[in-house]
Design a protein around this motif. Sequence first.
Motif, PDB file in Angstrom:
ATOM      1  N   HIS A 151      -1.418   4.848  18.788  1.00 11.31           N
ATOM      2  CA  HIS A 151      -0.139   4.850  18.075  1.00 11.31           C
ATOM      3  C   HIS A 151       0.037   3.478  17.434  1.00 11.31           C
ATOM      4  N   SER A 152      -0.160   3.410  16.135  1.00 13.13           N
ATOM      5  CA  SER A 152      -0.078   2.130  15.434  1.00 13.13           C
ATOM      6  C   SER A 152       1.364   1.791  15.083  1.00 13.13           C
ATOM      7  N   PRO A 153       1.726   0.499  15.138  1.00 16.72           N
ATOM      8  CA  PRO A 153       3.024   0.097  14.609  1.00 16.72           C
ATOM      9  C   PRO A 153       3.007   0.208  13.087  1.00 16.72           C
ATOM     10  N   PRO A 154       4.140   0.012  12.401  1.00 20.16           N
ATOM     11  CA  PRO A 154       4.153   0.047  10.938  1.00 20.16           C
ATOM     12  C   PRO A 154       3.176  -0.964  10.337  1.00 20.16           C
ATOM     13  N   LEU A 155       2.617  -0.599   9.179  1.00 21.15           N
ATOM     14  CA  LEU A 155       1.671  -1.453   8.476  1.00 21.15           C
ATOM     15  C   LEU A 155       2.266  -1.933   7.164  1.00 21.15           C
ATOM     16  N   GLY A 156       1.920  -3.168   6.787  1.00 25.24           N
ATOM     17  CA  GLY A 156       2.205  -3.693   5.461  1.00 25.24           C
ATOM     18  C   GLY A 156       0.888  -4.078   4.810  1.00 25.24           C
ATOM     19  N   LEU A 157       0.529  -3.418   3.715  1.00 19.92           N
ATOM     20  CA  LEU A 157      -0.773  -3.606   3.074  1.00 19.92           C
ATOM     21  C   LEU A 157      -0.583  -4.163   1.665  1.00 19.92           C
ATOM     22  N   ILE A 158      -1.213  -5.302   1.387  1.00 20.98           N
ATOM     23  CA  ILE A 158      -1.085  -5.976   0.095  1.00 20.98           C
ATOM     24  C   ILE A 158      -2.434  -5.911  -0.609  1.00 20.98           C
ATOM     25  N   TYR A 159      -2.511  -5.153  -1.671  1.00 24.73           N
ATOM     26  CA  TYR A 159      -3.732  -4.849  -2.442  1.00 24.73           C
ATOM     27  C   TYR A 159      -5.015  -4.900  -1.611  1.00 24.73           C
ATOM     28  N   PRO A 160      -5.135  -3.985  -0.623  1.00 23.72           N
ATOM     29  CA  PRO A 160      -6.318  -3.980   0.240  1.00 23.72           C
ATOM     30  C   PRO A 160      -7.483  -3.201  -0.364  1.00 23.72           C
ATOM     31  N   PRO A 161      -8.723  -3.500   0.028  1.00 25.32           N
ATOM     32  CA  PRO A 161      -9.864  -2.652  -0.339  1.00 25.32           C
ATOM     33  C   PRO A 161      -9.860  -1.392   0.511  1.00 25.32           C
ATOM     34  N   VAL A 162      -9.866  -0.230  -0.138  1.00 28.01           N
ATOM     35  CA  VAL A 162      -9.848   1.038   0.592  1.00 28.01           C
ATOM     36  C   VAL A 162     -10.949   1.953   0.068  1.00 28.01           C
TER      37      VAL A 162
END
Length: 271
Positions: A151-162
């Motif tokens: 169960h992950s906490p909320p994520l904040g992603l800033i221009y990530p490689p996906v």
Amino acid sequence: MHIDAFIQRFSAGLTIMEALPLPQARRAYDKRCRSFAPPDPVGMQINDCRIKGVNVRLFTPQQRTPGRVLFIHGGGFTVGSTDSHHGPAASLANLLEQEVVSVNYRLAPEVSYPLMLADCRDVMEAIQPIALVGDSAGGRLVMDLAHSLEHSPPLGLIYPPVGELSAECLGESAPLLSRQDVLRLRQECPEIIATQRDRRPPATSIEVLTVARDPLTRPIETTVAEWRKQRASVGYRCAEHMVHAALHAQAELPEMGDAWRDFCLALKQRL
């Protein structure tokens, strides 16, 4: 500041780095990024320490609510540090009103991607964060940390490689990050290719920030659409006219600053 002025200043720093040995290039990168950071917020306490043997920097805002946020910096897995991303981490702590723990994980080529991830995991497990936030390469690390959790906490992603980061999926080249840069990174760090694991959301609660001029934005938007189909709650915003690395100058670039504040306040609502 106009975005063209930022591009010129940042590009000049990258050109200087190309002629330097890696240790000096890393110091030059830190100095160049830090040159765009505003003064630290009033009343913020900043301390360097070690957690589970990993160097970290703590940003404790004057107004603080309980909990800690893990922040993982970018830099293409080869450069970057708590110094280079001091400004974004301080701003994040101030806007979230949370203590932010910024991780100074080991870098390539000295270590492999799994060892970078292990450094970040050790800190995460020690502090039990209420959110994970990653910038660029740090976004990839954040997603892989989250994939390892039940169960992950909320994520904040800033221009990530996906995703697979192939030539077919990338957008057009842009200042400060070309398609060739991304493809070279794909070859040097093959473990970051996430075709399979990115097909499922790494968390049920995610905020994403991208920029309009970035080859990574197209695969990010494709992935966000897929995550939403799987009923993940994903907030998305794209800063018009901005480029990769513009976060460093968010205090001077109005479009980036507005998008950054919206991103942070939306993430705050998820905590």
